[in-house]
Design a protein around this motif. Structure first.
Motif, PDB file in Angstrom:
ATOM      1  N   ALA A 158       8.319  -3.962   3.685  1.00 53.69           N
ATOM      2  CA  ALA A 158       7.713  -2.648   3.898  1.00 53.69           C
ATOM      3  C   ALA A 158       7.443  -1.991   2.548  1.00 53.69           C
ATOM      4  O   ALA A 158       8.322  -1.978   1.681  1.00 53.69           O
ATOM      5  CB  ALA A 158       8.623  -1.767   4.744  1.00 53.69           C
ATOM      6  N   LEU A 159       6.240  -1.462   2.382  1.00 53.13           N
ATOM      7  CA  LEU A 159       5.843  -0.769   1.156  1.00 53.13           C
ATOM      8  C   LEU A 159       5.453   0.657   1.547  1.00 53.13           C
ATOM      9  O   LEU A 159       4.452   0.869   2.241  1.00 53.13           O
ATOM     10  CB  LEU A 159       4.667  -1.490   0.494  1.00 53.13           C
ATOM     11  N   ASP A 163       3.225  10.968  -1.269  1.00 54.46           N
ATOM     12  CA  ASP A 163       1.938  11.252  -1.905  1.00 54.46           C
ATOM     13  C   ASP A 163       1.999  11.208  -3.431  1.00 54.46           C
ATOM     14  O   ASP A 163       1.163  10.566  -4.072  1.00 54.46           O
ATOM     15  CB  ASP A 163       1.428  12.621  -1.451  1.00 54.46           C
ATOM     16  N   ALA A 164       2.984  11.873  -4.011  1.00 52.20           N
ATOM     17  CA  ALA A 164       3.069  11.931  -5.465  1.00 52.20           C
ATOM     18  C   ALA A 164       3.408  10.582  -6.080  1.00 52.20           C
ATOM     19  O   ALA A 164       3.206  10.369  -7.283  1.00 52.20           O
ATOM     20  CB  ALA A 164       4.111  12.965  -5.892  1.00 52.20           C
ATOM     21  N   MET A 165       3.922   9.642  -5.261  1.00 51.67           N
ATOM     22  CA  MET A 165       4.362   8.341  -5.761  1.00 51.67           C
ATOM     23  C   MET A 165       3.357   7.222  -5.467  1.00 51.67           C
ATOM     24  O   MET A 165       3.595   6.073  -5.847  1.00 51.67           O
ATOM     25  CB  MET A 165       5.712   7.978  -5.140  1.00 51.67           C
ATOM     26  N   LYS A 166       2.239   7.557  -4.823  1.00 46.42           N
ATOM     27  CA  LYS A 166       1.272   6.510  -4.489  1.00 46.42           C
ATOM     28  C   LYS A 166       0.684   5.826  -5.734  1.00 46.42           C
ATOM     29  O   LYS A 166       0.475   4.603  -5.727  1.00 46.42           O
ATOM     30  CB  LYS A 166       0.178   7.074  -3.587  1.00 46.42           C
ATOM     31  N   PRO A 167       0.381   6.557  -6.824  1.00 44.36           N
ATOM     32  CA  PRO A 167      -0.100   5.850  -8.019  1.00 44.36           C
ATOM     33  C   PRO A 167       0.911   4.827  -8.542  1.00 44.36           C
ATOM     34  O   PRO A 167       0.527   3.725  -8.958  1.00 44.36           O
ATOM     35  CB  PRO A 167      -0.326   6.989  -9.025  1.00 44.36           C
ATOM     36  N   GLN A 168       2.200   5.178  -8.505  1.00 46.71           N
ATOM     37  CA  GLN A 168       3.216   4.217  -8.956  1.00 46.71           C
ATOM     38  C   GLN A 168       3.282   3.008  -8.039  1.00 46.71           C
ATOM     39  O   GLN A 168       3.464   1.879  -8.498  1.00 46.71           O
ATOM     40  CB  GLN A 168       4.591   4.894  -9.032  1.00 46.71           C
ATOM     41  N   THR A 192      -0.974   4.727   2.300  1.00 48.05           N
ATOM     42  CA  THR A 192      -0.475   3.708   1.370  1.00 48.05           C
ATOM     43  C   THR A 192      -1.007   2.342   1.770  1.00 48.05           C
ATOM     44  O   THR A 192      -1.455   1.552   0.926  1.00 48.05           O
ATOM     45  CB  THR A 192       1.058   3.702   1.350  1.00 48.05           C
ATOM     46  N   GLY A 193      -0.975   2.043   3.074  1.00 49.39           N
ATOM     47  CA  GLY A 193      -1.465   0.759   3.544  1.00 49.39           C
ATOM     48  C   GLY A 193      -2.947   0.559   3.268  1.00 49.39           C
ATOM     49  O   GLY A 193      -3.364  -0.534   2.853  1.00 49.39           O
ATOM     50  N   ARG A 214      -1.008  -1.855   8.752  1.00 52.07           N
ATOM     51  CA  ARG A 214      -0.846  -0.405   8.634  1.00 52.07           C
ATOM     52  C   ARG A 214      -0.255   0.177   9.912  1.00 52.07           C
ATOM     53  O   ARG A 214      -0.756  -0.077  11.011  1.00 52.07           O
ATOM     54  CB  ARG A 214      -2.189   0.262   8.352  1.00 52.07           C
ATOM     55  N   TYR A 215       0.793   0.963   9.720  1.00 54.67           N
ATOM     56  CA  TYR A 215       1.321   1.777  10.815  1.00 54.67           C
ATOM     57  C   TYR A 215       0.811   3.209  10.639  1.00 54.67           C
ATOM     58  O   TYR A 215      -0.014   3.494   9.759  1.00 54.67           O
ATOM     59  CB  TYR A 215       2.845   1.702  10.834  1.00 54.67           C
ATOM     60  N   GLN A 216       1.302   4.113  11.456  1.00 56.18           N
ATOM     61  CA  GLN A 216       0.905   5.514  11.344  1.00 56.18           C
ATOM     62  C   GLN A 216       1.314   6.075   9.975  1.00 56.18           C
ATOM     63  O   GLN A 216       2.165   5.510   9.278  1.00 56.18           O
ATOM     64  CB  GLN A 216       1.577   6.333  12.448  1.00 56.18           C
ATOM     65  N   SER A 217       0.729   7.190   9.594  1.00 60.32           N
ATOM     66  CA  SER A 217       1.187   7.883   8.389  1.00 60.32           C
ATOM     67  C   SER A 217       2.625   8.346   8.599  1.00 60.32           C
ATOM     68  O   SER A 217       3.091   8.451   9.746  1.00 60.32           O
ATOM     69  CB  SER A 217       0.282   9.078   8.096  1.00 60.32           C
TER      70      SER A 217
END
Length: 291
Positions: A158-159, A163-168, A192-193, A214-217
Motif C-alpha cells: 500500500a502506498l 496532500d502535503a506529502m504527495k511530492p515526497q 495518490t494512486g 486505486r481505492y477511494q480517497s
C-alpha cells in the motif's frame, strides 16, 4: 544505534507473546549490531524475567510508563543534552485495544519519530524487518529466516500519502520504481494512486494498465478499504507518508488503518516517513542482490 523499546501488556504476558517472538528471532542481530535498547520499565522487567538478552550491556532500564518512561523516550527521539540519550528511533509493540496505546505520550512518540524522520516500529513484522535490513546495511549476510518478509513478489504494497506529502511519495516511487514494481500488487488511495499510475506510464509501464489499484480517497474511506485488506492478510506492507502538522477530518480512518496493522502484528510492516522508507528501499535492494 539506539532504539527506544516498549510493549503493551498483552505483548509480554506469556512466553509466546509478541515481544518474545521478536527477541527470539532478532536477539542475534541485536547483539551483532550492538544496538542499545532504552527500555520502559515493565517491558524491561519482562525481558529480564524471561532470561532474554542476558548479560547484554546495551540494555538500559527506564521508569515505568506511569512514572514517565514513555515520555522520556519521546524527549530522546527529539534529542536531549547528551548524545548517548538521543534515540535513532523507537519500537513500540502496540496492542490496539490497550487504552495506553492512545495516551498522549504514545501519540507524541509516533509524531516525533515522523517529524524527525526516524523509524517508528509498532509490529513484530516491522521490528524483524528493521533488524534484518540494518544487518544488511552493516555488511552482514542475509538471514534466511527473514526471507519470508522479503518475498516481495508474493506481497501487496500500500502506498499512501497525505496532500502535503504527495511530492515526497512521487519522488520515492520514481527513485525506487524497479524495487516497488517487484511487488505482486500495489494499492493506493485516490489521488495518490492516479499520480503513481501516471508516473508508471511515463516510465514505460503499459498504457491503460494500472500500476496501482486505486481505492477511494482517504476522506471518502480509502484508508478503511486498505485496512480491510490488511486485516484479511491481503496487504503485507504499507508505506504511509503522514503529514504530522495538519489536523485531518478523516483522522479516525487513518487511525483505523494503523490499528489494523498492529492487529496483525506478525504479518504487516508499516513505514511512516520518507527518510525511513528510503533507508528500507536501499537495504531491501541490496539484500536482493546478495541473495
Amino acid at each position: 544505534m539506539r532504539l527506544g523499546l516498549a510493549a503493551n501488556r498483552l505483548h509480554h504476558l506469556s512466553e509466546d507473546a509478541a515481544l518474545f517472538r521478536w527477541l527470539r528471532a532478532c536477539e542475534p542481530g541485536i547483539r551483532e549490531l550492538q544496538i542499545s535498547l532504552h527500555v520502559v520499565g515493565r517491558t524491561y522487567d519482562a525481558i529480564a524475567a524471561a532470561g532474554m538478552l542476558a548479560g547484554y550491556p546495551g540494555l538500559r532500564r527506564y521508569p515505568y510508563g506511569r512514572e514517565g518512561g514513555l515520555m522520556k523516550l519521546v524527549a530522546e527521539v527529539v534529542g536531549v543534552d547528551h548524545d548517548e540519550r538521543t534515540l535513532d528511533g523507537a519500537i513500540y509493540l502496540i496492542d490496539p485495544v490497550d487504552p495506553s496505546s492512545v495516551f498522549p505520550e504514545a501519540a507524541a512518540l509516533k509524531r516525533q519519530c515522523v517529524i524527525h524522520g526516524k523509524p517508528y516500529i509498532t509490529t513484530v513484522a516491522s521490528a524483524r524487518d528493521w533488524i534484518e535490513l540494518e544487518r544488511i546495511r552493516a555488511g552482514l549476510l542475509p538471514d534466511p529466516a527473514a526471507d519470508r518478509l522479503h518475498d516481495l513478489e508474493g506481497q501487496t504494497l500500500a502506498l499512501i500519502a497525505h496532500d502535503a506529502m504527495k511530492p515526497q511519495m512521487m519522488a520515492f516511487a520514481a527513485e525506487n520504481f524497479d524495487l516497488l514494481s517487484r511487488f505482486a500488487r500495489r494499492v493506493a488511495t485516490g489521488t495518490t494512486g492516479q499520480r503513481l499510475n501516471e508516473l508508471a506510464w511515463s516510465r514505460g509501464w503499459p498504457q491503460g494498465r494500472s500500476w496501482v489499484h486505486r481505492y477511494q480517497s482517504g476522506p471518502m474511506g480509502g484508508d478503511a478499504q486498505i485496512a480491510d485488506l490488511v486485516l484479511e492478510r491481503r496487504c503485507q506492507r504499507a508505506i504511509f507518508f503522514e503529514d504530522p502538522h495538519v489536523a485531518r477530518q478523516h483522522e479516525a480512518d487513518i487511525q483505523l488503518l494503523e490499528r489494523a496493522v498492529t492487529t496483525v502484528t506478525d504479518e504487516a510492516v508499516c513505514i511512516t516517513a520518507p527518510a525511513v522508507a528510503q533507508r528500507w528501499a536501499s537495504a531491501a535492494a541490496e539484500r536482493a542482490r546478495r541473495r
